[in-house]
Design an enzyme around this catalytic site. Structure first.
Site, mmCIF file in Angstrom:
data_model
loop_
_atom_site.group_PDB
_atom_site.id
_atom_site.type_symbol
_atom_site.label_atom_id
_atom_site.label_comp_id
_atom_site.label_asym_id
_atom_site.label_seq_id
_atom_site.Cartn_x
_atom_site.Cartn_y
_atom_site.Cartn_z
ATOM 1 C CB SER A 75 -2.800 -0.452 3.233
ATOM 2 O OG SER A 75 -2.060 0.725 3.507
ATOM 3 C CG HIS B 283 -1.004 2.388 -0.533
ATOM 4 N ND1 HIS B 283 -2.267 2.907 -0.719
ATOM 5 C CD2 HIS B 283 -0.950 1.915 0.736
ATOM 6 C CE1 HIS B 283 -2.969 2.732 0.397
ATOM 7 N NE2 HIS B 283 -2.189 2.142 1.293
ATOM 8 C CG ASP C 267 -2.894 4.460 -3.590
ATOM 9 O OD1 ASP C 267 -1.875 4.795 -2.941
ATOM 10 O OD2 ASP C 267 -3.673 3.578 -3.200
#
Length: 379
Positions: free
Chosen positions: A44, A344, A341
């Protein structure tokens, strides 16, 4: 783990990045590209939208606000797990591109795979993916499958422009790989569910599986034509808000960090051995996400961050007890947060990291920087 004296020295070097980071990584006018294309593999931290096209309710997606709120030109979610650009975007910009190449599944859906693959590159990265196929199985494109998708892309490229042209293109292109964090989260979760602490035998077996799969990935990419491979190692995963919130004091999980740090050392040695003994002509750079992030967290104020332990977008303690959704609490100044978040980095944190890997202090890349790797003449 590094001692505090070493971290202190690293802080000084990190501070030198701040003044020129924006100009160096996000130039007002793009320079000629240092490589003909960029091919991206990982999780991600690099995903630019592949997971938006995967079926299943448990697939992690960044397809709703507040994701993308600061993305230049749109301010909308695109599948990036960031408030704006991510690490892949900033590395691609440093190489002379506008941003990361588009996601493989998006290119397939728009019937643009081959035009992009031969002129710009492709991103195969998938949120939740691990080095191991078993990590978050069924809810992502694992690293091994990403390589298989690249293999099929190469076949289509050869059909379109010929084998010789593709061989020349790939040997000069930049292959960016970043994976592993999800494997460590999964390993720690498995130990917790068994209510036990990992033994040395557990760690040895875990490392062995990771290194075997990672080596296979690099080897397969090499066989398919890759000659310039930039690898981002596993960062201090014990310091993300989602892990910190499990501690009453909000401190980092040192055991998890030590586990990641030990793997990073083994990975560096494994890649060096591959290049020296098995893959003639392979050029590589291992970026030290672990060291750079540790130094950043040691002195966040010096880098202009007001928060180094909390999520900008989330809810509850440390912003880590709820996901980043339209109903979440959003911090006022995203550039002042290390974390976007609960897992990340923010756009600005990703930018600083990419600059360190591309042309920052020599200690953050080994044996060469991403910039030096891109400029190498192969063959």
């Amino acid at each position: 783990m590094m001692g505090w004296c070493e971290v202190g020295m690293m802080k000084v070097l990190v501070l030198s990045l701040v003044a020129g980071a924006v100009a160096a990584v996000r130039p007002s006018k793009l320079l000629p590209a240092a490589v003909p294309a960029v091919y991206v593999f990982g999780d991600s931290t690099l995903d630019v939208g592949n997971n938006n096209y995967l079926p299943g309710k448990d697939v992690p997606r960044a397809d709703k606000p507040y994701y993308g709120i600061d993305l230049p030109g749109s301010g909308k979610p695109t599948g990036r797990f960031s408030n704006g650009y991510n690490t892949a975007d900033f590395v691609a910009q440093a190489l002379g591109f506008k941003k990361s190449p588009l996601a493989y599944l998006e290119l397939k859906a728009r019937k643009m795979l081959i035009p992009s693959a031969v002129t710009r590159g492709v991103s195969y990265a998938s949120a939740g993916a691990g080095i191991l196929d078993s990590t978050n199985a069924g809810n992502n494109i694992p690293l091994s499958q990403q390589v298989r998708l690249f293999e099929s892309t190469k076949a289509e490229m050869e059909a379109a422009v010929g084998q010789r042209a593709v061989r020349k293109l790939l040997s000069a292109s930049f292959f960016l790989v970043s994976a592993g964090s999800n494997d460590f989260f999964a390993f720690a979760t498995a130990m917790a569910e068994q209510n036990r602490t990992a033994t040395q035998a557990d760690v040895t077996a875990f490392y062995g599986s990771l290194l075997s799969n990672y080596s296979a990935t690099i080897t397969e990419l090499y066989k398919l034509g890759a000659r310039k491979v930039g690898i981002v190692n596993v960062g201090p995963v014990g310091c993300v808000p989602r892990v910190r919130v499990l501690n009453a004091t909000g401190a980092c999980a040192d055991g998890l960090n030590q586990l990641a740090g030990g793997f990073d050392g083994a990975l560096r040695s494994a890649v060096a051995a591959l290049a020296a003994d098995q893959l003639p002509g392979l050029a590589y750079s291992v970026a030290d996400s672990f060291g750079f992030t540790q130094a950043s967290l040691a002195d966040p104020l010096g880098l202009g961050f007001a928060s180094a332990d909390s999520a900008c977008c989330g809810s509850g303690r440390l912003g880590a007890q709820g996901d980043c959704t339209p109903a979440a609490t959003l911090c006022a100044d995203r550039d002042r947060y290390v974390f976007w978040d609960s897992v990340h980095p923010s756009q600005r944190a990703a930018m600083l990291g990419a600059q360190a890997y591309y042309d920052g202090p020599a200690q953050y890349t080994s044996p060469v920087s991403f910039k030096q790797l891109a400029r190498m003449r192969i063959g």
